[in-house]
Scaffold this motif. Structure first.
Motif, short mmCIF file in Angstrom:
data_model
loop_
_atom_site.label_atom_id
_atom_site.label_comp_id
_atom_site.label_asym_id
_atom_site.label_seq_id
_atom_site.Cartn_x
_atom_site.Cartn_y
_atom_site.Cartn_z
N SER A 1 23.49 -10.19 -4.63
CA SER A 1 22.88 -9.89 -3.33
C SER A 1 23.77 -10.41 -2.21
O SER A 1 24.69 -11.20 -2.42
CB SER A 1 21.48 -10.49 -3.25
N LEU A 2 23.44 -9.98 -1.00
CA LEU A 2 24.23 -10.30 0.18
C LEU A 2 23.34 -11.02 1.18
O LEU A 2 22.32 -10.50 1.60
CB LEU A 2 24.77 -9.00 0.78
N VAL A 3 23.74 -12.24 1.55
CA VAL A 3 23.01 -13.01 2.56
C VAL A 3 23.64 -12.73 3.91
O VAL A 3 24.86 -12.83 4.07
CB VAL A 3 23.05 -14.52 2.27
N VAL A 4 22.79 -12.40 4.90
CA VAL A 4 23.28 -12.14 6.24
C VAL A 4 22.73 -13.19 7.18
O VAL A 4 21.56 -13.57 7.10
CB VAL A 4 22.89 -10.71 6.70
N ASN B 1 31.02 -1.52 -5.00
CA ASN B 1 30.41 -2.79 -5.38
C ASN B 1 30.14 -3.65 -4.14
O ASN B 1 30.52 -3.31 -3.02
CB ASN B 1 31.27 -3.54 -6.40
N LEU B 2 29.49 -4.79 -4.37
CA LEU B 2 29.06 -5.62 -3.24
C LEU B 2 30.23 -6.23 -2.48
O LEU B 2 30.17 -6.41 -1.25
CB LEU B 2 28.11 -6.71 -3.73
N GLU B 3 31.29 -6.57 -3.17
CA GLU B 3 32.49 -7.09 -2.49
C GLU B 3 33.04 -6.05 -1.53
O GLU B 3 33.43 -6.38 -0.40
CB GLU B 3 33.55 -7.49 -3.52
N CYS C 1 30.49 -11.33 11.96
CA CYS C 1 29.19 -11.45 11.29
C CYS C 1 29.33 -12.39 10.09
O CYS C 1 30.38 -12.49 9.46
CB CYS C 1 28.68 -10.08 10.84
N ARG C 2 28.24 -13.12 9.79
CA ARG C 2 28.25 -14.09 8.69
C ARG C 2 27.62 -13.47 7.45
O ARG C 2 26.44 -13.11 7.46
CB ARG C 2 27.50 -15.37 9.09
N LEU C 3 28.41 -13.34 6.41
CA LEU C 3 27.95 -12.74 5.16
C LEU C 3 28.35 -13.62 3.98
O LEU C 3 29.42 -14.24 4.00
CB LEU C 3 28.54 -11.34 4.97
N GLU C 4 27.50 -13.64 2.98
CA GLU C 4 27.78 -14.43 1.78
C GLU C 4 27.21 -13.71 0.57
O GLU C 4 26.08 -13.20 0.62
CB GLU C 4 27.14 -15.82 1.90
N ILE C 5 27.98 -13.63 -0.49
CA ILE C 5 27.50 -13.00 -1.71
C ILE C 5 26.84 -14.05 -2.60
O ILE C 5 27.41 -15.12 -2.83
CB ILE C 5 28.65 -12.29 -2.47
N VAL C 6 25.64 -13.74 -3.07
CA VAL C 6 24.94 -14.60 -4.01
C VAL C 6 25.03 -13.95 -5.38
O VAL C 6 24.55 -12.83 -5.59
CB VAL C 6 23.45 -14.79 -3.61
N VAL C 7 25.67 -14.65 -6.31
CA VAL C 7 25.90 -14.10 -7.65
C VAL C 7 24.67 -14.32 -8.52
O VAL C 7 24.12 -15.42 -8.57
CB VAL C 7 27.14 -14.74 -8.29
N VAL D 1 20.87 -5.39 -2.43
CA VAL D 1 19.90 -6.45 -2.14
C VAL D 1 20.43 -7.28 -0.97
O VAL D 1 21.51 -7.86 -1.05
CB VAL D 1 19.65 -7.35 -3.36
N LEU D 2 19.65 -7.32 0.10
CA LEU D 2 20.03 -8.02 1.32
C LEU D 2 19.05 -9.17 1.54
O LEU D 2 17.84 -9.01 1.40
CB LEU D 2 19.98 -7.04 2.50
N ARG D 3 19.57 -10.35 1.90
CA ARG D 3 18.73 -11.54 2.10
C ARG D 3 18.92 -12.11 3.50
O ARG D 3 20.03 -12.08 4.04
CB ARG D 3 19.10 -12.63 1.08
N GLN D 4 17.83 -12.66 4.03
CA GLN D 4 17.88 -13.48 5.23
C GLN D 4 17.26 -14.83 4.90
O GLN D 4 16.26 -14.90 4.18
CB GLN D 4 17.08 -12.85 6.38
N ARG D 5 17.84 -15.91 5.44
CA ARG D 5 17.34 -17.25 5.18
C ARG D 5 16.98 -17.96 6.49
O ARG D 5 17.68 -17.80 7.49
CB ARG D 5 18.39 -18.08 4.42
N THR D 6 15.91 -18.74 6.43
CA THR D 6 15.52 -19.53 7.60
C THR D 6 16.33 -20.82 7.64
O THR D 6 16.94 -21.22 6.64
CB THR D 6 14.02 -19.87 7.56
N GLY D 7 16.29 -21.47 8.78
CA GLY D 7 17.02 -22.73 8.91
C GLY D 7 16.39 -23.85 8.11
O GLY D 7 17.09 -24.75 7.63
#
Length: 210
Positions: free
Chosen positions: A32-35, A2-4, A17-23, A117-123
């Motif tokens: 999904s996982l935000v990197v 699983n994602l965890e 590394c900075r990771l966050e799970i989005v439920v 599912v992997l995500r990247q976010r802009t500032g």
């Protein structure tokens, strides 16, 4: 896995590394996982090369535009009312700045599992719109990242050929942005239909040409 467990596996291999799970609360439950931008390519390579994961195929890359959001919260505070301290309810508003997002769907052809599912976010939605390109990791991301750049204006650092792919070179702005304003040139539509003709007539009327 699983994602965890995937998150823990990455953090063990790549400390810092900075990771966050989005439920995802929908019936699909596709979390999904935000990197974070720093180390994003290293995380992508780990997902591709790890013996248990082997996420060797990027099937889809898409963009999302998140506008500024305002949330309201009811809180109880103590105030003087007619000289008497009382507990009253107030509404506090919090404004969250908008950002752009790139979403990657990853599969393992070798292990027959996915998607992850992997995500990247802009500032932000202004000057800070750069993320890491995953094209050096998954070649299938090349044209799709170009499409996201073209339609949303997200810059992919490390992309081998970042240029427009749908709109022409002289085109201004990015048409999938939620605040995009259509140009006032409807009469140049090569195959005008009723709705386009109506917009062209309205544009001419506003310019005083009718």
């Amino acid at each position: 896995m699983n994602l965890e467990e995937i998150k823990s596996r990455i953090e063990a291999a790549l400390p810092g590394c900075r990771l966050e799970i989005v439920v995802n609360s929908s019936p699909s439950g596709q979390h999904s996982l935000v990197v974070g931008r720093e180390g994003a390519v290293e995380v992508a390579r780990f997902l591709r090369d790890d013996a248990e994961l082997r996420l060797d195929y990027c099937s889809n890359v898409s963009g999302v535009d998140w506008l500024d959001a305002e949330t309201s919260e009811k809180v109880k505070v103590k105030k003087l009312v007619d000289g008497v301290e009382q507990e009253v309810e107030e509404v506090r508003k919090t404004r969250t700045p908008g950002y752009l997002e790139v979403v990657y769907h990853l599969y393992s052809m070798e292990k027959k599992h996915g998607p992850v599912v992997l995500r990247q976010r802009t500032g932000d939605r202004g000057d800070g719109v750069t993320v890491a390109s995953f094209t050096p990791v998954w070649r299938s991301a090349e044209f799709q990242e170009r499409e996201v750049f073209d339609l949303y204006g997200i810059l992919f650092e490390g992309h081998p050929d970042l240029r427009r792919i749908l709109m022409w070179d002289g085109f201004e702005d990015h048409p999938m942005r939620k605040d995009y304003v259509e140009p006032n040139d409807y009469e140049y539509e090569p195959t005008p239909h009723d709705s386009v003709l109506a917009k062209a007539a309205q544009a001419r009327a506003m310019e005083g040409r009718e």
